[in-house]
Design an enzyme around this catalytic site. Structure first.
Site, PDB file in Angstrom:
ATOM      1  N   ASP A 137       0.846  -1.189   0.000  1.00  0.00           N
ATOM      2  CA  ASP A 137       0.000   0.000   0.000  1.00  0.00           C
ATOM      3  C   ASP A 137       0.884   1.243   0.000  1.00  0.00           C
ATOM      4  O   ASP A 137       1.860   1.322   0.771  1.00  0.00           O
ATOM      5  CB  ASP A 137      -0.902  -0.007   1.237  1.00  0.00           C
ATOM      6  CG  ASP A 137      -2.006   1.020   1.146  1.00  0.00           C
ATOM      7  OD1 ASP A 137      -3.031   0.721   0.511  1.00  0.00           O
ATOM      8  OD2 ASP A 137      -1.832   2.119   1.698  1.00  0.00           O
ATOM      9  N   ASN A 162      -2.591  12.804  -2.872  1.00  0.00           N
ATOM     10  CA  ASN A 162      -3.600  13.311  -3.807  1.00  0.00           C
ATOM     11  C   ASN A 162      -4.089  14.695  -3.403  1.00  0.00           C
ATOM     12  O   ASN A 162      -4.290  15.568  -4.249  1.00  0.00           O
ATOM     13  CB  ASN A 162      -4.789  12.345  -3.873  1.00  0.00           C
ATOM     14  CG  ASN A 162      -4.659  11.334  -5.003  1.00  0.00           C
ATOM     15  OD1 ASN A 162      -3.904  11.533  -5.950  1.00  0.00           O
ATOM     16  ND2 ASN A 162      -5.397  10.243  -4.899  1.00  0.00           N
ATOM     17  N   HIS A 209      -5.268  14.669  -8.428  1.00  0.00           N
ATOM     18  CA  HIS A 209      -5.451  13.285  -8.862  1.00  0.00           C
ATOM     19  C   HIS A 209      -4.611  12.926 -10.082  1.00  0.00           C
ATOM     20  O   HIS A 209      -4.202  11.774 -10.240  1.00  0.00           O
ATOM     21  CB  HIS A 209      -6.929  13.020  -9.140  1.00  0.00           C
ATOM     22  CG  HIS A 209      -7.761  12.983  -7.897  1.00  0.00           C
ATOM     23  ND1 HIS A 209      -7.747  11.921  -7.026  1.00  0.00           N
ATOM     24  CD2 HIS A 209      -8.615  13.906  -7.366  1.00  0.00           C
ATOM     25  CE1 HIS A 209      -8.573  12.163  -6.017  1.00  0.00           C
ATOM     26  NE2 HIS A 209      -9.105  13.368  -6.194  1.00  0.00           N
ATOM     27  N   ASP A 252      -2.173   9.771 -10.193  1.00  0.00           N
ATOM     28  CA  ASP A 252      -2.123   8.700 -11.193  1.00  0.00           C
ATOM     29  C   ASP A 252      -0.698   8.479 -11.676  1.00  0.00           C
ATOM     30  O   ASP A 252      -0.258   7.333 -11.855  1.00  0.00           O
ATOM     31  CB  ASP A 252      -3.023   9.038 -12.383  1.00  0.00           C
ATOM     32  CG  ASP A 252      -4.503   8.924 -12.052  1.00  0.00           C
ATOM     33  OD1 ASP A 252      -4.825   8.373 -10.980  1.00  0.00           O
ATOM     34  OD2 ASP A 252      -5.329   9.378 -12.873  1.00  0.00           O
ATOM     35  N   GLU A 264      -4.724   2.472  -4.312  1.00  0.00           N
ATOM     36  CA  GLU A 264      -3.266   2.587  -4.202  1.00  0.00           C
ATOM     37  C   GLU A 264      -2.634   1.301  -3.667  1.00  0.00           C
ATOM     38  O   GLU A 264      -1.492   1.302  -3.211  1.00  0.00           O
ATOM     39  CB  GLU A 264      -2.895   3.755  -3.282  1.00  0.00           C
ATOM     40  CG  GLU A 264      -3.228   3.565  -1.806  1.00  0.00           C
ATOM     41  CD  GLU A 264      -4.642   3.972  -1.438  1.00  0.00           C
ATOM     42  OE1 GLU A 264      -4.889   4.195  -0.244  1.00  0.00           O
ATOM     43  OE2 GLU A 264      -5.506   4.076  -2.341  1.00  0.00           O
TER      44      GLU A 264
END
Length: 331
Positions: A192, A200, A205, A209, A236
């Protein structure tokens, strides 16, 4: 009434017909020597008939090392070899039936790799003696490549390019079954990205990404063995399947992955400690007697232990089979 002359004329006509068929075709006699190599076969393979007629060298048109073609397996009765030789195939219920198979062929003379659909049919004399086998070929390369592209789209995560959750779920079931049959360990890593929500919130965002794509590339670069699988598990979170790897080996892979992501030195900006982007990883390993759920739950528990212990670390737990007393108690 047919005379011998009529039969000879019939054979001559059949040979000429095969020579002019638009379908690539060759014929082996009962000793596996080439007796017909038609013009379409010459065009497909780049190998002329004079080079192979009367020989057993027909394999050279399709492969760069000696091996049986489909007609050979039919003549020799070696249908047990089909699984090793071909990507897919049919098996006849008796020797009077033909065979069908599909395979990638390297085509050395033609200098191109083709996916061929192959049919081999026996020819018998009136007394039932095998006298020849006819092999026909169809170029299925475009269809195969399209099929592979569709399969890739269905099983790849659109953002990271790793296997998607669907592919992971399918693979872990198959790997669990194999591990149970062989009584070998299967390891699962769940990773994770630490403080990803804060990343973020800080960068947006789109940058989030980009971060996931970069982390995914670093993870995939540490998966060396064929048969191992790295997947985007969701959001994630990433998952790695390691067949036939015990807990010690899984922890080594996990540490390698964790270190590779930390070495990217990706600025985080949203971490309380000001550090870079890192991973927390939970590992679980053992013979999965109870299927995939216990492996995933054990890895997930280890992951949360790693997070509670300060993140950017690896924690692993072994999965053991319940004892008879435990099974009776649970029942």
């Amino acid at each position: 009434m047919y005379t011998e002359t009529h039969l000879d004329l019939g054979r001559t006509f059949a040979v000429r017909l095969m020579q002019h068929l638009v379908v690539p075709t060759f014929v082996l006699d009962a000793t596996r020597r080439v007796v017909i190599w038609n013009r379409a076969c010459e065009r497909l393979t780049g190998v002329g008939a004079p080079e192979v007629l009367g020989t057993r060298d027909h394999w050279r048109a399709f492969y760069d090392t000696p091996r049986y073609c489909l007609a050979d397996t039919l003549i020799l009765g070696r249908t047990e070899e089909l699984t090793r030789l071909y990507d897919s195939h049919t098996v006849p219920s008796d020797n009077t039936l033909g065979l069908s198979a599909e395979n990638w062929c390297v085509m050395p003379r033609a200098a191109k790799r083709l996916y061929l659909a192959i049919d081999a049919g026996p020819i018998f004399s009136e007394d039932g003696t095998l006298i020849a086998v006819v092999e026909t070929l169809r170029d299925m390369t475009e269809q195969k490549l399209a099929q592979m592209a569709l399969h890739s789209l269905a099983n790849r995560d659109g953002l990271t390019g790793l296997a998607n959750r669907r592919a992971f779920d399918t693979a872990i079931v198959a790997d669990c079954q194999q591990a149970q049959r062989d009584t070998t360990a299967l390891s699962v890593l769940l990773a994770d990205v630490d403080h990803f929500k804060a990343y973020n919130d800080t960068h947006g965002h789109q940058k989030g990404d980009e971060c996931l794509r970069t982390v995914a590339q670093a993870i995939e670069a540490q998966i060396f063995r064929q048969g191992d699988l790295a997947a985007r598990y969701g959001g994630e979170e990433f998952a790695i399947l390691l067949p036939n790897v015990d807990l010690a080996g899984a922890l080594q892979v996990a540490e390698r992955v964790r270190a590779a992501v930390e070495a990217l030195h990706l600025p985080h900006g949203g971490r309380p400690d000001g550090g870079p982007v890192t991973l927390s990883i939970g590992a679980a390993s053992g013979v999965p007697w109870d299927g995939p759920d216990i492996l995933i739950a054990t890895a997930d528990e280890a992951l949360y232990t790693a997070k509670r212990a300060g993140r950017n670390r690896v924690v692993g737990n072994a999965v053991t089979r319940p004892t008879l007393v435990e099974e009776l108690y649970e029942a």
